[in-house]
Each structure stands twice: as C-alpha cells, then as structure tokens.
Scaffold this active site. Structure first.
Site, PDB file in Angstrom:
ATOM      1  N   CYS A 213     -22.251 -12.839  15.189  1.00 11.30           N
ATOM      2  CA  CYS A 213     -22.930 -13.595  16.135  1.00 11.30           C
ATOM      3  C   CYS A 213     -23.195 -14.701  15.759  1.00 11.30           C
ATOM      4  CB  CYS A 213     -24.324 -12.950  16.824  1.00 11.30           C
ATOM      5  SG  CYS A 213     -24.432 -12.080  17.739  1.00 11.30           S
TER       6      CYS A 213
ATOM      7  N   ARG B 117     -18.412 -17.234  15.301  1.00 16.60           N
ATOM      8  CA  ARG B 117     -18.909 -16.565  15.393  1.00 16.60           C
ATOM      9  C   ARG B 117     -19.679 -15.047  16.886  1.00 16.60           C
ATOM     10  NH1 ARG B 117     -20.370 -15.216  10.632  1.00 16.60           N
ATOM     11  NH2 ARG B 117     -21.447 -13.861  11.177  1.00 16.60           N
TER      12      ARG B 117
ATOM     13  N   TRP C  22     -22.151 -12.420  20.427  1.00 20.75           N
ATOM     14  CA  TRP C  22     -21.097 -11.870  19.951  1.00 20.75           C
ATOM     15  C   TRP C  22     -21.791 -10.049  20.773  1.00 20.75           C
ATOM     16  CZ3 TRP C  22     -15.605 -12.237  20.905  1.00 20.75           C
ATOM     17  CH2 TRP C  22     -15.058 -11.265  20.990  1.00 20.75           C
TER      18      TRP C  22
ATOM     19  N   ASN D  95     -28.134 -10.376  14.351  1.00 21.80           N
ATOM     20  CA  ASN D  95     -26.246 -10.284  13.794  1.00 21.80           C
ATOM     21  C   ASN D  95     -26.224  -9.166  13.655  1.00 21.80           C
ATOM     22  OD1 ASN D  95     -23.788 -10.722  13.961  1.00 21.80           O
ATOM     23  ND2 ASN D  95     -24.109 -12.236  12.570  1.00 21.80           N
ATOM     24  N   GLY D  96     -25.920  -7.771  14.574  1.00 19.54           N
ATOM     25  CA  GLY D  96     -25.326  -7.355  13.521  1.00 19.54           C
ATOM     26  C   GLY D  96     -25.917  -6.127  14.681  1.00 19.54           C
TER      27      GLY D  96
ATOM     28  N   GLU E  14       5.183  -4.418  15.028  1.00 18.24           N
ATOM     29  CA  GLU E  14       4.077  -4.842  14.816  1.00 18.24           C
ATOM     30  C   GLU E  14       4.185  -6.369  13.563  1.00 18.24           C
ATOM     31  OE1 GLU E  14       1.267  -5.975  16.265  1.00 18.24           O
ATOM     32  OE2 GLU E  14       0.279  -6.909  14.824  1.00 18.24           O
TER      33      GLU E  14
ATOM     34  N   LYS F 122       4.169 -10.107  14.014  1.00 20.05           N
ATOM     35  CA  LYS F 122       3.933 -11.683  13.323  1.00 20.05           C
ATOM     36  C   LYS F 122       4.280 -12.335  12.581  1.00 20.05           C
ATOM     37  CE  LYS F 122      -0.461 -10.455  14.365  1.00 20.05           C
ATOM     38  NZ  LYS F 122       0.117  -9.641  15.562  1.00 20.05           N
TER      39      LYS F 122
ATOM     40  N   GLU G  52       6.016 -14.704  15.879  1.00 14.67           N
ATOM     41  CA  GLU G  52       4.632 -15.153  16.497  1.00 14.67           C
ATOM     42  C   GLU G  52       4.512 -16.339  15.979  1.00 14.67           C
ATOM     43  OE1 GLU G  52       1.440 -13.742  18.176  1.00 14.67           O
ATOM     44  OE2 GLU G  52       2.238 -11.727  16.829  1.00 14.67           O
TER      45      GLU G  52
ATOM     46  N   HIS H  46      22.388   2.725  14.594  1.00 15.29           N
ATOM     47  CA  HIS H  46      22.978   2.393  16.016  1.00 15.29           C
ATOM     48  C   HIS H  46      23.467   1.321  16.582  1.00 15.29           C
ATOM     49  CE1 HIS H  46      22.290   7.112  16.166  1.00 15.29           C
ATOM     50  NE2 HIS H  46      21.653   6.787  15.691  1.00 15.29           N
TER      51      HIS H  46
ATOM     52  N   LYS I 292      -4.307 -17.081  22.574  1.00 13.39           N
ATOM     53  CA  LYS I 292      -4.889 -15.890  22.636  1.00 13.39           C
ATOM     54  C   LYS I 292      -5.241 -14.322  23.826  1.00 13.39           C
ATOM     55  CE  LYS I 292      -6.639 -13.430  19.968  1.00 13.39           C
ATOM     56  NZ  LYS I 292      -5.822 -12.690  18.385  1.00 13.39           N
TER      57      LYS I 292
HETATM   58  C1  AGP Z   1      -0.345 -10.544  18.804  1.00  9.86           C
HETATM   59  O1  AGP Z   1      -0.198 -11.560  17.572  1.00  9.86           O
HETATM   60  C2  AGP Z   1      -0.782 -11.475  19.971  1.00  9.86           C
HETATM   61  N1  AGP Z   1      -2.078 -11.611  20.009  1.00  9.86           N
HETATM   62  C3  AGP Z   1      -0.099 -11.014  21.569  1.00  9.86           C
HETATM   63  O2  AGP Z   1       1.043  -9.838  21.136  1.00  9.86           O
HETATM   64  C4  AGP Z   1      -1.394 -10.260  21.902  1.00  9.86           C
HETATM   65  O3  AGP Z   1      -1.724  -8.740  20.785  1.00  9.86           O
HETATM   66  C5  AGP Z   1      -1.530  -9.765  23.247  1.00  9.86           C
HETATM   67  O4  AGP Z   1      -1.431 -10.526  24.512  1.00  9.86           O
HETATM   68  C6  AGP Z   1      -2.366  -8.489  24.149  1.00  9.86           C
HETATM   69  O5  AGP Z   1      -3.824  -9.222  24.368  1.00  9.86           O
HETATM   70  P1  AGP Z   1      -4.734  -8.926  24.064  1.00  9.86           P
HETATM   71  O6  AGP Z   1      -5.290  -7.703  23.257  1.00  9.86           O
HETATM   72  O7  AGP Z   1      -5.836  -9.081  24.284  1.00  9.86           O
HETATM   73  O8  AGP Z   1      -4.562  -7.762  25.720  1.00  9.86           O
END
Ligand code: AGP
Length: 616
Positions: free
Chosen positions: A2, A27, A74, A100-101, A489, A493, A496, A512, A611
């Site tokens: 927070c 935050r 938060w 905050n905590g 993953e 990264k 993206e 394969h 996001k």
């Molecule tokens: C991954 O780095 C992205 N931010 C994206 O794939 C994300 O994981 C996906 O959109 C799922 O989002 P969520 O975890 O908020 O459901």
C-alpha cells in the site's frame, strides 16, 4: 503493498498528502483515504476506488489542518470497500492509523480485544492493530509512542505504520518491520513528511531517514526525531540521507523500469506469498481456504486448472507439483479453449483458476462454465476482491503486491509458491508425503527467497549474455519435467517484450521437428538442473552443439559437465527439483528484460499488449 503519505508542519497538509498519494498509486489502488487534523478537529474521508475518487469527494469538504495521514490501499485482508479503506480509528475515536503490510496474528489479537469489549467496523488487520495500541495505552496509562512500541512487540507480520492521537496534534509515531517507510525532514524540524517512498516529498526536502526494521520514530514538531528499537527501546542515531533520485526513479525504486523492480521484488514477494501459511518452525502449512474445504481436495479425482498466458504456465508447473507430491491427477486447460469445448466436469472435480489480475475474461468465463456444471472452483489471484476472486467459491491470494509491468514476473513465482504449498499440504494429508519429507520441503521453501536473491546477483552477467543475442531473429527454450513450463514461460517473456520470435518445448520434443531450426544463428536456452532428467538434457545439448546451435544453459551451481559444452552457463542454487521453477525462471526474466531494453522496446508497456485482457 500500500502507499502511505503523511505531513506535519506549517503548511496546509491536505494538498501535500493527496498529491503524495497519487504518486504512490503504483503501490496500491483499490481504495484511498485521508484524515486531517486542524487543532483538535479531526475529519476523515475514505472511499473504495482510486485517489482521484477521493479527490472528488474532498472537493466539497473542509481541507484545513496542518497534520494529515493518507493511504492508498492494496487489499490483503478485507475486500476493497469504504469500511476497509484506511485510515482506521480506534474505538475511542482518538487514535488514527495508516498501515502497509500484513499482521499475521491479527485474528488471535482481535478475539482477545472483542472479549475486552472492543468492536470492529472493518475486516482489516489494521483496525485490530490500532485497537491493540489503544488497549495498551489505556491499560498502561502510557504515551502513544510507548503504547505503539509495546503493542508491536506482540505483533507477528510486516508493517509500516503512522499513528497519531487527536489530542496531540503536533506528534506522529512511525514504525517499521518489513515494509518501507521514509521520513522527510524540513528545515529546523519545522515540518515532517512520512511516506512509503520519498516521491511525495522530494520537492520539499531531500533530507530523509529510512527507518530500519524494528525501529520506531517519534516525530514532534520543532524537535529532533527520536528513533528507538522496538524490542528494547535502545536509542538509534538514524542516518539522514541526501536524496539524489528524481521523482520517476523513486516510483520505480531506483530501477529503470517497473519490470526490473518487480523481478527484484521476488524474494519479498515469495516470502509474502507464504507468510502466515508456511510455519517452518512448526513444520506445517496453514491455508484456511484449503483447510475449510479439505474434503473436496482429498476426495478430488482430478484437478482441472484454467488460466491464460503466464498463469497457464504456472498451472503447468502445478500439474507436476500436484501429481508428483500429492498424487492427484491434473489437467491444465487454456481457459479460452475450455470455455467453448463443452468440457466434461465430474462432481468430484476441483477446478483451480489462476489469474494475477483476477479480471481475465476467458478465465472468468471458464469459471462460470465450471460452476454451472457443478464444480467447486478455487481461485489463485493477486488482486483482492477482483472479479475472479469474487466468482470462485474460495481461494488463496498470492500477495505479490501490484504488478505494474505488463510482463508477469513476480505474479508467476508467487502463483507457483501458493500452488506448491497446496500440493505439499495435500500430499502430506493424503499420506503420499511422509512427515519427514513434508518438513524437509517446508524448510527448503523457507530458503527460497534467499536463493532467489542469489540468482538475482547474476544480473550483470546475464546482461552481458543479452548483449550477444539481442539481435537473434529466433530463440528456442528447452526444459524437462518441472522446467518444461519454465521453458514456455521464458519464451513468452522474450517474445512479449523484445518482439523476438521464441518457442518453448519439452527438450525431448526437439527431435520431432524443432531441431531442423538449429544452426549457428539460433540461440537455445536449455534448463539443465542436476535432478531434472539431467543426462537426457545433456544429450539434447550435444545434439544442438552438433548442429552449431548456441547454448545458454541454466544449471545447478557447481555443474561441471554442461559447463564444458555450453556457450554460456548461468548457475542457480541447489534446491528440490519441484522448487527449481522458482529459481530457473529468474535468469530468463532478466535475459528477456535486458534484450528488450537493448532493442529499445517499451519494456513496461509492450506494443499490442494490456496488463489484463478483460475482453475476449
Ligand atoms: C504474461 O507476461 C502476460 N502478462 C499475460 O500472458 C498474462 O499472464 C495473461 O494475460 C493472464 O493474465 P492474468 O494472470 O491476469 O489472468
């Protein structure tokens, strides 16, 4: 996580505090509040929503007063609503706190205070803390500073708090354990600023004290700040720092991007994910939402995991965790496929939905479909009170704090942490995991934050590797077992945030098809941990070398074999193979980050991405 902002001095407090809260919204941003003290006249306003919503409310209010405390939340305990917003008052209405905590033992303290006649308006741990302080103050007939000190000696958890007594309009008490708090000091102690970082007061003063853990400061207008150790009241001579950072650097904690800050926050984030749940000294894992539904988990024939993106990769790691440690069959589904496939859901199935934002449309739809077919749905979310958190039957929050960078980093490792705790707990309850193995895993998990710190120290080395491969047109990521999802993953990264095409594969799958891609231009990132089908991975590396592929290997510390074969080696500390994803993903996050920065990409807000994907 927070944001706290406070002011005491000769200026009007409100404008300073409300602007400070806006700078601290990174935050936490699910609710906000402010308390003003004008002489002994107190006014308190708080609301669910953002600081801008609070500002709208304040437009018609009296904003006088030279002492103010503000908070942007938060949520960790108690969903985002007006009542759970900070600041909180004690029962007498005389003591005020922002926090905050996380207070881990707030439930025990709350029960004790209720017996003593205290009542509570909110579900927060913070309201419990301010009433504990009041109880101590009344019982010991002591000053506020002493009461705070004694109360905190009985508290378990993390906190940064600012407290005042409306009858003392020239004093603020501040204390810290685990969460940050900075105190800005004005000329001749004529004014003081209290904040989670220096961004709220950087234009007023560059003289600041950063409290250390278990320290308490008594701020009195016109006086030198007095700092004490909470446990033994020992006097502390605080360092007064001359701040050099600019506003933007402060918000990012001195890092160039939120993503890098969040990568480096992972030791704390993983600790917060298991805080209050992993009781290493007792050798147990306590998770209320699992304990209260234990029959469902123990009788589950199958766990179905629905998620998207990085969360789906965490789900794949969870498949290995639940099947290996708890012997429960797991199926991992892309939520977007699950929702349209007319899936079979049996009455003993448990569905786990994983989502950082808690707002991903496909995951939300998958949950509704599963529930319509009679499934029990458990959520693993980061955002308290989010749509998915409210739609699921119950769940566990990851407590990663706000993740601002679009690329998920600490969300991923905290999801795995929570899922690992669940798998361990169920494995032991089902008799699949002996008590001794269970206790060993619990101890090993308690060492993970330190081991993540160790990996983060490879930051500069990884940056050098990034410089070599930043212009690669393609990249291949390979892993086996628990680290196959980490390969996926790592590839996500890179693509993206740097826009380089990358693919993750199970290492054995290479023959394969993907091996046709290998040549001297193809960097191949291989996760070759000592207990992760090591010999097989070594053979895969030999096959790649034979085709002149460039190898970046993630190996267990002390590895000598792969070191002789790979072009670059990044070592991670030894740990249980089941926990290696928590370590092996870190170099891949850093590699992607540095390549993206060197390519001039917008790391925190990559093109075409949001996001949270709240639409189909
Ligand atoms: C991954 O780095 C992205 N931010 C994206 O794939 C994300 O994981 C996906 O959109 C799922 O989002 P969520 O975890 O908020 O459901």
């Amino acid at each position: 996580m927070c944001g706290i902002a406070g002011y005491l001095g000769f200026r009007k407090a409100y404008p300073i505090v409300i602007n400070g809260l806006q700078r601290l919204e990174y935050r936490g941003y699910d609710s906000a509040g402010v308390v003003l003290l004008d002489g002994n006249e107190m006014s308190l306003y708080k609301t669910k929503g953002k600081v801008s919503d609070l500002k709208k409310i304040m437009k018609q209010k009296n904003i006088d007063g030279n002492l103010a405390l503000g908070h942007t939340r938060w949520a960790t305990h108690g969903v985002p609503n007006d009542e759970n917003s900070h600041p909180h008052l004690s029962n007498s209405g005389k003591l005020v706190i922002v926090h905050n905590g996380i207070i881990e033992n707030y439930d025990t303290i709350k029960k004790e205070l209720i017996i003593r006649g205290y009542t509570f308006k909110s579900d927060t741990d913070t309201e419990v803390l301010i009433n504990l302080i009041e109880e101590v103050k009344i019982k010991n007939k002591c000053k506020l500073g002493e009461a705070v000190q004694m109360a905190l000696s009985n508290v378990v958890g993390a906190y940064a708090i600012a407290v005042f007594d409306i009858s003392k309009p020239d004093e603020i008490i501040v204390a810290k354990l685990g969460s940050p708090i900075a105190i800005g000091i004005g000329e001749n102690n004529s004014e003081f600023f209290v904040a989670s970082d220096a961004s709220p007061f950087i234009e007023y003063t560059r003289n600041a004290i950063y409290l250390e853990d278990e320290e308490l400061a008594i701020i009195k207008l016109g006086k030198e700040i007095r700092v004490r150790k909470i446990q033994d009241n020992a006097i502390v001579e605080p360092d007064i720092h001359q701040l050099k950072l600019n506003l933007e650097q402060i918000e990012k904690g001195g890092y160039d991007h939120f993503m890098l800050k969040e990568i480096h926050e992972q030791p704390d984030a993983i600790l917060d994910a298991y805080r209050g749940r992993l009781l290493a000294s007792k050798g147990i894992i306590k998770m209320g939402s699992v304990d209260n539904n234990i029959a469902r988990f123990l009788n589950a024939n199958r766990i179905v995991i629905v998620a998207c993106g990085t969360s789906w990769h965490a789900g794949l790691v969870a498949e290995y965790l639940f099947e290996d440690l708890a012997r429960i069959s797991v199926e991992v589904e892309y939520a977007s496929e699950f929702r349209y496939r007319n899936p079979i859901i049996n009455k003993n199935d448990v569905v786990i939905a994983i989502s950082q934002s808690g707002e991903t449309a496909d995951t939300l739809a998958a949950i509704k479909l599963a529930k319509s077919k009679g499934a029990f749905v458990f959520g693993v979310c980061n955002v308290v009170g989010s749509s998915i958190a409210r739609e699921t039957d119950t769940g566990a929050y990851t407590h990663a704090g706000p993740e601002i960078g679009v690329a998920s980093t600490k969300a991923f490792t905290t999801q795995i942490t929570v899922l690992a705790l669940m798998a361990l707990k169920l494995g032991n309850l089902k008799g699949e995991l002996s008590n001794s193995r269970y206790h060993h895993y619990i101890h090993e998990m308690s060492l993970i934050p330190g081991k993540v710190e160790e990996v983060l120290k490879m930051d500069t080395e990884i940056e050098k590797i990034a410089a070599i491969y930043k212009d690669a047109p393609n990249c291949l990521y390979l892993g086996r077992g628990f680290n196959f999802p980490v390969a996926l993953e790592g590839a996500l990264k890179l693509k993206e945030i740097s826009y380089i095409h990358a693919e993750g594969y199970p290492a054995a799958e290479m023959k394969h098809g993907p091996i046709a891609l290998i040549d001297e231009h193809m960097p191949v990132i291989v996760i070759a941990t000592r207990k992760g089908h090591y010999d097989k991975v070594v053979s895969n590396i030999q096959e790649i070398k034979a085709r002149h592929g460039k190898i970046i290997a993630i190996v267990t510390k002390g590895d000598t074999i792969v070191r002789e074969m790979a072009d670059h080696v990044i070592e991670i500390p030894e740990t249980e193979e089941a926990f290696t994803p928590l370590l092996s993903t870190i170099p891949l996050q850093l590699l992607s980050y540095y390549i993206a920065v060197m390519r001039g990409c917008n790391v925190d807000q990559p093109r075409n991405l949001a996001k949270s994907v709240t639409v189909e």
